[in-house]
Design a protein around this motif. Structure first.
Motif, mmCIF file in Angstrom:
data_model
loop_
_atom_site.group_PDB
_atom_site.id
_atom_site.type_symbol
_atom_site.label_atom_id
_atom_site.label_comp_id
_atom_site.label_asym_id
_atom_site.label_seq_id
_atom_site.Cartn_x
_atom_site.Cartn_y
_atom_site.Cartn_z
ATOM 1 N N ALA A 99 -2.624 -6.412 4.116
ATOM 2 C CA ALA A 99 -2.350 -7.560 4.226
ATOM 3 C C ALA A 99 -1.079 -7.160 5.691
ATOM 4 O O ALA A 99 -0.594 -8.480 6.245
ATOM 5 C CB ALA A 99 -2.000 -8.386 3.385
ATOM 6 N N LEU A 100 -0.487 -6.564 5.321
ATOM 7 C CA LEU A 100 0.877 -6.287 5.736
ATOM 8 C C LEU A 100 0.878 -5.502 7.011
ATOM 9 O O LEU A 100 2.049 -5.533 8.047
ATOM 10 C CB LEU A 100 1.685 -5.530 5.327
ATOM 11 N N LEU A 101 -0.473 -4.386 7.582
ATOM 12 C CA LEU A 101 -0.108 -3.681 8.507
ATOM 13 C C LEU A 101 -0.825 -3.916 10.268
ATOM 14 O O LEU A 101 -2.312 -5.373 9.142
ATOM 15 C CB LEU A 101 -1.296 -2.184 8.044
ATOM 16 N N PRO A 102 -0.679 -4.049 11.038
ATOM 17 C CA PRO A 102 -1.670 -3.835 11.865
ATOM 18 C C PRO A 102 -2.715 -3.962 11.423
ATOM 19 O O PRO A 102 -4.118 -2.925 11.686
ATOM 20 C CB PRO A 102 -0.932 -3.456 13.563
ATOM 21 N N PRO A 103 -4.197 -5.125 12.531
ATOM 22 C CA PRO A 103 -5.627 -4.785 12.039
ATOM 23 C C PRO A 103 -6.224 -3.942 12.988
ATOM 24 O O PRO A 103 -5.814 -4.072 14.188
ATOM 25 C CB PRO A 103 -6.177 -7.051 12.018
ATOM 26 N N PRO A 104 -7.111 -3.738 13.372
ATOM 27 C CA PRO A 104 -8.166 -3.530 11.922
ATOM 28 C C PRO A 104 -7.571 -2.410 10.498
ATOM 29 O O PRO A 104 -7.850 -1.105 10.996
ATOM 30 C CB PRO A 104 -9.229 -3.914 12.311
ATOM 31 N N VAL A 105 -8.366 -2.887 9.388
ATOM 32 C CA VAL A 105 -7.763 -2.229 8.850
ATOM 33 C C VAL A 105 -9.262 -2.436 8.111
ATOM 34 O O VAL A 105 -9.578 -3.744 7.228
ATOM 35 C CB VAL A 105 -6.899 -2.352 7.519
ATOM 36 N N PRO A 106 -10.929 -1.787 7.876
ATOM 37 C CA PRO A 106 -11.990 -1.959 7.398
ATOM 38 C C PRO A 106 -11.557 -2.657 5.934
ATOM 39 O O PRO A 106 -10.316 -1.767 5.281
ATOM 40 C CB PRO A 106 -12.416 -0.619 7.219
ATOM 41 N N PRO A 107 -12.181 -3.514 5.499
ATOM 42 C CA PRO A 107 -12.557 -3.719 3.844
ATOM 43 C C PRO A 107 -12.478 -2.382 3.012
ATOM 44 O O PRO A 107 -14.181 -1.458 2.986
ATOM 45 C CB PRO A 107 -13.173 -4.718 3.587
ATOM 46 N N HIS A 108 -12.017 -2.107 2.106
ATOM 47 C CA HIS A 108 -12.457 -1.524 0.700
ATOM 48 C C HIS A 108 -11.802 -0.804 -0.443
ATOM 49 O O HIS A 108 -10.673 -1.538 -0.666
ATOM 50 C CB HIS A 108 -11.397 0.343 1.695
ATOM 51 N N ALA A 109 -12.466 -1.468 -1.387
ATOM 52 C CA ALA A 109 -11.688 -2.517 -2.274
ATOM 53 C C ALA A 109 -10.344 -1.604 -3.541
ATOM 54 O O ALA A 109 -9.541 -2.088 -3.304
ATOM 55 C CB ALA A 109 -12.975 -2.013 -3.692
ATOM 56 N N ARG A 110 -10.089 -0.219 -3.637
ATOM 57 C CA ARG A 110 -9.220 0.818 -3.223
ATOM 58 C C ARG A 110 -8.127 0.496 -2.349
ATOM 59 O O ARG A 110 -6.952 0.296 -2.641
ATOM 60 C CB ARG A 110 -9.164 2.143 -4.055
ATOM 61 N N ARG A 111 -9.041 1.051 -1.522
ATOM 62 C CA ARG A 111 -7.888 0.502 -0.200
ATOM 63 C C ARG A 111 -7.291 -0.853 -0.079
ATOM 64 O O ARG A 111 -5.903 -0.716 -0.138
ATOM 65 C CB ARG A 111 -8.456 0.894 0.551
ATOM 66 N N ASP A 112 -7.742 -1.691 -0.721
ATOM 67 C CA ASP A 112 -7.252 -3.534 -0.276
ATOM 68 C C ASP A 112 -6.612 -3.597 -1.673
ATOM 69 O O ASP A 112 -5.890 -4.334 -1.645
ATOM 70 C CB ASP A 112 -8.698 -4.091 -0.112
#
Length: 352
Positions: A99-112
């Motif tokens: 939530a703090l990094l510039p987008p885009p960060v693709p969704p991923h359960a562990r990463r999120d």
């Protein structure tokens, strides 16, 4: 039984055992300092020599006044910065990285699920380094692996990575994870990471001879390769400043450790200085390894002590302190291979 204080002779023995151009051992015992220096090279100003000769009027810089690259010891400064911002309620330990990094960060359960706390405690599930760093052309053994690792590339590597384990379930040392705290804290506060460090940590602690940025000059120790004969370029951390950019004098590093030994004397940072010493997790077959947010903690007959080592392609550092005896140790050398075992292990043994 009262713990014996390390003696000047013991510090001298370590200095003389390390084959490096410049070696410094610095001790603070209840606020009383002892500094022993030596090395195989001539003492004096060499920090700017790699790029251009220093002006004729430039004074020589004693080894005890040189700034050394401390590598991963930087992580303890970053942990203190995070703890400070959290205690000031600027952000929270549980804030999600994605939530703090510039987008885009693709969704991923562990990463999120990765939080700032996971990054600082090496429990994010991220690897030690992303493959993009290993694949960088280096040319020479001592070349800087982060030379081309800009922050956009690091963020791109995060967007592509898949954490090895569920965040918070497994300890795995990760330069990658701590480095990501740099852009995360910067984006959360709207302030560049190096400015955050200067404002919230270096300034309040009075660390005037500590920096994360250039320029380099005659006050900076010049790193050397494994032979000890060839100079290494100054370490350029690229986008990895939060994990390894600090350069500091032995005196400033003792001041830093003395603040950890006496948190109450540093009102703006007192809560954070105490928090970074709290045991947070244990690991190992017999749970013998204890970790705080930023430090390793081991036991000794005179009480627990905290330590962290660090290295750049041409320099080594080891910091340790034991609150029960008011003891702090700093060990520095400007050659990385092979003196690490001698420098770090010998310094560790003084407290262990």
């Amino acid at each position: 039984m009262t713990a014996p204080s390390p003696t000047r002779a013991e510090l001298r023995a370590i200095v003389d055992s390390v084959d490096a151009p410049d070696v410094v051992m610095a001790l603070s015992q209840d606020g009383h300092r002892t500094v022993v220096t030596g090395g195989t090279g001539p003492a004096g100003a060499r920090g700017a020599r790699l790029h251009a000769p220093a002006p004729a009027h430039t004074p020589a810089c004693a080894r005890a006044d040189l700034r050394f690259e401390v590598g991963s010891v930087t992580k303890t400064f970053t942990a203190l910065l995070l703890a400070t911002l959290a205690h000031q309620r600027v952000l929270g330990f549980s804030d999600r990285l994605s939530a703090l990094l510039p987008p885009p960060v693709p969704p991923h359960a562990r990463r999120d699920a990765i939080t700032l706390f996971h990054l600082a405690t090496h429990t994010s599930g991220l690897p030690r380094l992303p493959w993009s760093v290993y694949l960088q052309p280096r040319g020479r053994f001592h070349a800087n692996p982060f030379a081309h690792s800009t922050q956009p590339r690091m963020l791109g590597a995060f967007a592509r990575c898949r954490p090895r384990s569920t965040p918070g379930t497994r300890w795995h040392y990760s330069n990658f994870g701590v480095a990501l705290l740099g852009p995360a804290l910067a984006r959360a506060t709207g302030t560049p990471f190096t400015d955050l460090m200067a404002t919230h940590v270096l300034g309040p602690l009075g660390l005037a001879d500590t920096t994360l940025t250039g320029p380099y000059d005659h006050r900076d120790a010049l790193g050397h390769d494994l032979t000890g004969d060839e100079a290494c370029p100054p370490f350029a951390p690229g986008g990895w400043a939060a994990a390894g950019a600090v350069r500091a004098t032995p005196g400033d590093l003792l001041t830093y450790l003395e603040a950890l030994l006496a948190p109450g004397s540093h009102a703006p940072l007192a809560d954070a200085l105490r928090y970074v010493q709290e045991p947070l997790l244990r690991r190992g077959r017999h749970r013998e390894h204890t970790h705080t947010i930023g430090w390793f903690q081991h036991t000794s007959e005179h009480g627990p002590f905290f330590f962290h080592s660090g290295a750049t392609p041409g320099q080594e550092a080891f910091l340790a302190f034991r609150p029960s005896t008011g003891t702090a140790l700093v060990a520095l050398a400007n050659r990385r291979y092979p003196p690490a075992a001698t420098l770090q292990q010998s310094t560790y043994n003084l407290l262990a």
